[in-house]
Every structure is written in C-alpha cells, then in structure tokens.
Design an enzyme around this catalytic site. Structure first.
Site, PDB file in Angstrom:
ATOM      1  N   ASN A   1       0.015  -1.106  -0.651  1.00 53.65           N
ATOM      2  CA  ASN A   1       0.178  -0.453   0.207  1.00 53.65           C
ATOM      3  C   ASN A   1       1.044   1.085  -0.429  1.00 53.65           C
ATOM      4  O   ASN A   1       1.095   1.610   1.259  1.00 53.65           O
ATOM      5  CB  ASN A   1      -0.959   0.206   1.638  1.00 53.65           C
TER       6      ASN A   1
ATOM      7  N   LYS B   1       0.173   4.421   0.081  1.00 55.04           N
ATOM      8  CA  LYS B   1      -0.435   5.347  -0.111  1.00 55.04           C
ATOM      9  C   LYS B   1      -0.228   6.592  -0.975  1.00 55.04           C
ATOM     10  O   LYS B   1      -0.664   6.523  -1.782  1.00 55.04           O
ATOM     11  CB  LYS B   1       0.106   5.299   1.531  1.00 55.04           C
TER      12      LYS B   1
ATOM     13  N   HIS C   1      -9.422   0.890   5.325  1.00 53.72           N
ATOM     14  CA  HIS C   1      -8.389   1.417   5.880  1.00 53.72           C
ATOM     15  C   HIS C   1      -8.446   2.139   7.252  1.00 53.72           C
ATOM     16  O   HIS C   1      -9.202   3.038   6.855  1.00 53.72           O
ATOM     17  CB  HIS C   1      -7.269   1.798   4.957  1.00 53.72           C
TER      18      HIS C   1
ATOM     19  N   GLU D   1      -7.290   4.995   8.458  1.00 53.53           N
ATOM     20  CA  GLU D   1      -6.535   6.297   7.255  1.00 53.53           C
ATOM     21  C   GLU D   1      -7.787   7.141   6.904  1.00 53.53           C
ATOM     22  O   GLU D   1      -8.202   7.986   7.429  1.00 53.53           O
ATOM     23  CB  GLU D   1      -5.445   5.980   6.609  1.00 53.53           C
TER      24      GLU D   1
ATOM     25  N   GLU E   1      -5.170  -4.163  10.295  1.00 48.42           N
ATOM     26  CA  GLU E   1      -4.066  -3.752  11.023  1.00 48.42           C
ATOM     27  C   GLU E   1      -4.692  -2.707  12.185  1.00 48.42           C
ATOM     28  O   GLU E   1      -5.168  -2.195  11.893  1.00 48.42           O
ATOM     29  CB  GLU E   1      -3.897  -2.258   9.490  1.00 48.42           C
TER      30      GLU E   1
ATOM     31  N   GLY F   1       3.181   2.300  10.578  1.00 46.86           N
ATOM     32  CA  GLY F   1       3.720   3.310  10.755  1.00 46.86           C
ATOM     33  C   GLY F   1       4.018   3.740  11.842  1.00 46.86           C
ATOM     34  O   GLY F   1       5.609   4.454  11.746  1.00 46.86           O
TER      35      GLY F   1
ATOM     36  N   SER G   1       2.666  -1.871  10.230  1.00 46.87           N
ATOM     37  CA  SER G   1       5.299  -1.944  10.063  1.00 46.87           C
ATOM     38  C   SER G   1       5.445  -3.525   9.646  1.00 46.87           C
ATOM     39  O   SER G   1       6.568  -3.625  10.672  1.00 46.87           O
ATOM     40  CB  SER G   1       5.474  -2.079  11.761  1.00 46.87           C
TER      41      SER G   1
HETATM   42  P1  13P Z   1       3.386   0.196   7.641  1.00 45.26           P
HETATM   43  O1  13P Z   1       3.755  -0.575   6.930  1.00 45.26           O
HETATM   44  O2  13P Z   1       3.960   0.782   6.823  1.00 45.26           O
HETATM   45  O3  13P Z   1       2.693   0.439   8.905  1.00 45.26           O
HETATM   46  O4  13P Z   1       1.659   1.021   6.866  1.00 45.26           O
HETATM   47  C1  13P Z   1       0.419  -0.253   7.243  1.00 45.26           C
HETATM   48  C2  13P Z   1      -0.109   0.106   6.554  1.00 45.26           C
HETATM   49  O5  13P Z   1      -1.321   0.695   7.315  1.00 45.26           O
HETATM   50  C3  13P Z   1      -1.040  -1.075   5.426  1.00 45.26           C
HETATM   51  O6  13P Z   1      -2.085  -0.344   4.717  1.00 45.26           O
END
Ligand code: 13P
Length: 263
Positions: A13, A15, A106, A108, A178, A184, A222
């Site tokens: 992903n 982003k 997601h 976010e 997640e 992150g 992560s």
């Molecule tokens: P990270 O791997 O950067 O922690 O992000 C995970 C994520 O949100 C994937 O959709």
C-alpha cells in the site's frame, strides 16, 4: 482447508507516495528481483496499491513483469456508476480500467476522512456489484486494545459488512487486520497477539460464511523484511498488507519471498 493451506497475499500500500520517478525506479527494481529469482504465482499473490493517479501507469509497468502482479486501488467512491460527482472514481470506472482489486476500510480513511460503517458499506456493495475483489481492513486503536476491546471492535467491523455482502460474494473478500497502533510506528503486533486476533477473525468468519475457512486474512502494521518470516509462520496469517516497506523494492521482495517460502 486450514489457515495455512491458503495461498498468501503480499500487497504493497503505497498510500500518498511516491513521486513518479521514484515509482518507476521502485517498480523496475522489483521486477528485476522477480526476474532473477521468481516467486511463483501459486506460492504468493502479489499486489501493489498506488495512488489513484498512478493506477494505470503502474498497471502498464507491471504488465511486463515475469508473473502477474495485481494493481489495487486504494479507494473507491461510495457512489456507483457514472455521473456528476466531481472528484470521484466509481467501482465501474475502476473495472473499466481493468483494476480488479480495491482497499476498503483502511483506518486512515475511517479516521482522517470520517468514513463511517454506512459509507464503507456503500463502497463494499458497489465494489462487489462491479465485480471487484475487496481487501477489507479492520483494526483497533491503542486505547481500545488497552481497554480490552480489541476483539470486539474488530469483529464488529467485520459484522458491519454482512448486511451488504451476499453469500457467494464472500469469496471476493480478503481481510486485512491492521492494528492502528502498529501502522507506521515501527511497532509490530507480536506474532502471538497477531495470531490470536487472526484466529478470532477466522472463527468469526466461519460463523458468517462457509467460505470463512478459506478466506485470506492479512496482517498489516510495520511489516518489514526483518519480521516477515515470524509473521508468516503463524497459521492464520495469510499474508501482509505492507505500507512503508513496500516503497523499497528489496524489502517488499523479501517480504513476498518470506510468505511464499514459509507458507
Ligand atoms: P506500515 O507498514 O507503514 O506500518 O503501514 C501499514 C499499512 O497501513 C498498510 O495498509
């Protein structure tokens, strides 16, 4: 089918990253790694979710890879079809551009863009109607985990979509767990905690649908080359949704390799 008999998925992903030139370099690096040491399709599904803007150019780049790599949309409109909806991209438009996969739910999008379960249900319904496969993301906040509500929150997020997913359509859903506190942050859920949650999700899914036993449940938060093998060893972790580490060709390749070799 036991959890470990499921072909794993490793999906990057991206982003709101990267710039065009970096994306080109990243993809050519990843394709080269696959060419030198192929990861067979039957051992691991691989997908990349770039920004909406880069979907078709990434898809064109991936077409020359030694194996198929799915191009995944990070978002889809809550509105179906075509029409006067400035800035929106519908499931039908994605499908028309041969984009067959989409991320929905997601954290976010739930948190920053206030996507409620009602909005997510509209997206899920439209995506399934258009024939897309959904990677449906669920996960609890740190506060919810500390209050002992993690399982309840995650299972509720799965129950939320039952109203709009028809019986056969569960085959078109992949779950991504997640935990928000692991995204992150460099803080991964321990393999034990992740496996415990994945087993609960599996149990919940089998109560909802006969396809529950064969659905892939990915872990995200992560995931790195360094922790991929131990996560891949967990029986109910059927792959990874990778953020930061998917922006590095070697790391993303090693994660895919870890799942392909371990499962
Ligand atoms: P990270 O791997 O950067 O922690 O992000 C995970 C994520 O949100 C994937 O959709």
């Amino acid at each position: 089918m036991s959890g470990s008999a499921i072909t794993p998925w490793v999906v990057g992903n991206w982003k709101m990253n990267p710039m065009q030139a970096d994306a080109k370099e990243l993809l050519s690096g990843f394709k080269k790694l696959l060419q030198n040491n192929e990861i067979k399709e039957e051992n691991c599904h691989i997908g990349i979710a770039p920004s909406m803007l880069a979907l078709t150019s990434v898809q064109a780049e991936l077409a020359s890879s030694v194996r198929s790599i799915y191009t995944v949309a990070q978002n889809v409109s809550r509105i179906a079809g075509l029409g006067a909806y400035t800035g929106e991209v519908s499931a039908e438009l994605l499908k028309d551009h041969h984009i067959d996969f989409v991320l929905i739910g997601h954290s976010e999008r739930r948190e920053i863009f206030n996507e409620t379960s009602q909005i997510l249900n509209e997206k899920v319904k439209n995506a399934l109607t258009a024939g897309l496969t959904i990677i449906y993301c669920v996960g609890e906040s740190l506060e919810q985990r500390e209050n002992g509500q993690a399982e309840q929150v995650v299972l509720q997020q799965i129950c939320d979509i039952t109203a709009v997913v028809q019986a056969e359509q569960w085959q078109k859903i992949v779950i991504a767990y997640e935990p928000i506190w692991a995204i992150g942050t460099g803080k991964t859920a321990s393999p034990e905690d992740a496996q415990t949650m994945h087993a609960k999700i599996r149990e919940g899914l089998t109560q909802i649908t006969p396809f529950g036993a064969s659905m892939a449940i990915l872990y995200g938060g992560s995931v790195k080359a360094e922790n991929a093998v131990e996560l891949a060893t967990c029986p109910d972790i059927n792959g990874a949704l990778v953020g930061g580490a998917s922006l590095n060709a070697a790391s993303f390749y090693e994660i895919a390799q870890a799942f392909a070799n371990t499962k």
